[in-house]
Write an enzyme that holds these catalytic residues in place. Structure first.
Site, PDB file in Angstrom:
ATOM      1  N   SER A 106     -27.003 -19.188  -9.247  1.00 21.44           N
ATOM      2  CA  SER A 106     -25.853 -18.631  -9.949  1.00 21.44           C
ATOM      3  C   SER A 106     -26.255 -17.936 -11.236  1.00 21.44           C
ATOM      4  CB  SER A 106     -24.859 -19.748 -10.268  1.00 21.44           C
ATOM      5  OG  SER A 106     -23.791 -19.269 -11.065  1.00 21.44           O
ATOM      6  N   TYR A 129     -22.392 -12.362 -11.360  1.00 25.33           N
ATOM      7  CA  TYR A 129     -21.118 -12.057 -11.998  1.00 25.33           C
ATOM      8  C   TYR A 129     -21.333 -10.806 -12.841  1.00 25.33           C
ATOM      9  CZ  TYR A 129     -19.051 -16.615 -10.829  1.00 25.33           C
ATOM     10  OH  TYR A 129     -18.544 -17.707 -10.172  1.00 25.33           O
ATOM     11  N   THR A 155     -20.118 -12.001  -6.400  1.00 27.03           N
ATOM     12  CA  THR A 155     -18.895 -12.793  -6.286  1.00 27.03           C
ATOM     13  C   THR A 155     -17.730 -11.913  -6.700  1.00 27.03           C
ATOM     14  OG1 THR A 155     -19.987 -14.912  -6.594  1.00 27.03           O
ATOM     15  CG2 THR A 155     -17.648 -14.807  -7.135  1.00 27.03           C
ATOM     16  N   LYS A 231     -19.219 -11.709  -1.692  1.00 26.89           N
ATOM     17  CA  LYS A 231     -18.699 -13.071  -1.513  1.00 26.89           C
ATOM     18  C   LYS A 231     -17.243 -13.128  -1.936  1.00 26.89           C
ATOM     19  CE  LYS A 231     -19.706 -17.863  -2.908  1.00 26.89           C
ATOM     20  NZ  LYS A 231     -18.474 -18.174  -3.684  1.00 26.89           N
ATOM     21  N   HIS A 255     -13.847 -19.439  -2.653  1.00 23.81           N
ATOM     22  CA  HIS A 255     -14.398 -20.037  -3.872  1.00 23.81           C
ATOM     23  C   HIS A 255     -14.153 -21.547  -3.892  1.00 23.81           C
ATOM     24  CE1 HIS A 255     -16.202 -18.271  -7.603  1.00 23.81           C
ATOM     25  NE2 HIS A 255     -16.042 -19.510  -8.038  1.00 23.81           N
TER      26      HIS A 255
END
Length: 359
Positions: A106, A129, A155, A231, A255
């Site tokens: 992440s 992100y 994402t 995603k 999510h």
């Protein structure tokens, strides 16, 4: 105490972890309908096995975006592994490598993407992100590529953080000294400590770009040679758009029930997305609610090439560090191997949709 399944790891983690940490991992948005539905939707599906198929020898191996893995389960991107274990993402990366699969790291990791790469013994993807500061975002992409990551996972379902009432009630923030290590050099490491409600929601609202469009998928493809997966896809139309904009794959995901509550369970959304991807080169993966080997089997029969496992990996990490995270993966592997045999299949090739029945 010996733990036999992923639910027992969850119960053990609940006993070990502080309430705020467990609630952050365990919780969903609003009434947590989607959080529950991700599990119950799997439970509603029934299996219709074949017999006399000669299943004494089985092969669980597969290849995802050119990367061989030992079984069709990847480690999903999750933030803040140090909430449950001091070694955090370093331990998770080692566990994933030992299990012979891919870890998706992440942006919100507690260790830098370079440190995770140095610790890893297997392939890594980087979950991205997008920040309002596009220079920062591009720098993250460049660093992931330089560190040897094999893919980017955008994402796309988090323009804002869903209303996670457990986090609001707990005034969720991170312990001192931990934070978004990947953006520390930009002065963006720390969550707010003095806000009403969730510090995470406040951070995302102030830093991350809520104006993403499909043009940003084009942009990511233009600045990197890494394949891009999108995603957060829950409908066929978005899967087709992902393919049109050059994505290598999609992850069917809500999510983990943490964003828009009452959305479709991912296993219910999967068939139309798999059908939309048929005939293209689009890789289709799924996360959300996977807790048993039969869940993996159902997802593959309905069109996913593999699944991603999230919360249970953190439960294992909380219980036993690297060894605990690996034990969770190995438990799911053993269950899937048995389910495959009992369903009358020797490998992953051609698992028929007819294997799954909706009563």
């Amino acid at each position: 105490m010996e733990l036999f399944n992923l639910a027992e790891y969850e119960a053990a983690a609940r006993r070990i972890l502080p309430q705020m940490a467990f609630d952050y991992i365990d919780g969903g948005a609003d009434d947590e309908v989607t959080l529950r539905e991700n599990r119950t939707a799997f439970a509603r599906l029934r299996l219709r096995p074949r017999i006399l198929a000669g299943v004494g020898t089985r092969n669980l191996r597969t290849t995802i975006l050119g990367q061989p893995i030992s079984f069709p389960v990847l480690v999903a991107p999750m933030a803040f592994h140090q909430l449950v274990c001091p070694d955090g993402e370093l331990a998770t990366a080692r566990a994933a490598g030992a299990a012979g699969t891919i870890m998706c790291v992440s942006t919100a990791a507690n260790y830098s993407l370079e440190d995770v790469a140095a610790a890893a013994t297997g392939p890594l993807w980087f979950q991205l992100y997008c920040y309002k500061d596009r220079a920062l975002t591009r720098h993250l992409v460049d660093r992931a590529q330089a560190a040897g990551y094999r893919a980017l996972v955008l994402t796309a379902d988090t323009p804002m953080v869903g209303r996670r009432e457990r986090d609001i009630r707990n005034r969720f923030t991170l312990p001192p000294g931990t934070g978004w290590k990947n953006v520390e050099a930009y002065g963006k490491r720390d969550l707010p400590q003095d806000v009403e409600g969730s510090g995470l929601a406040a951070y995302v609202a102030s830093q991350q770009d809520a104006n993403l469009t499909w043009a940003d998928v084009d942009w990511l493809g233009s600045i990197s040679r890494l394949p891009v997966l999108v995603k957060g896809v829950l409908c066929a139309a978005d899967a087709r758009l992902a393919a049109e904009h050059g994505a290598a794959g999609v992850i069917v995901s809500n999510h983990g029930g943490r964003q828009l509550d009452t959305t479709l369970a991912t296993i219910d959304a999967l068939p139309e997305i798999a059908a939309a991807a048929s005939g293209s080169n689009l890789t289709v993966l799924l996360d959300g609610g996977v807790r048993r080997g039969t869940d993996v089997l159902k997802a593959l029969a309905l069109g996913a090439q593999a699944v991603l496992l999230g919360r249970p990996v953190l439960w294992g990490l909380a219980v036993g560090g690297e060894a605990g995270a690996r034990a969770v993966l190995e438990a799911l592997r053993a269950e899937f191997d048995l389910a495959l045999a009992l369903a009358g299949a020797r490998d992953l090739a051609g698992l028929p949709p007819a294997l799954v029945v909706r009563p």
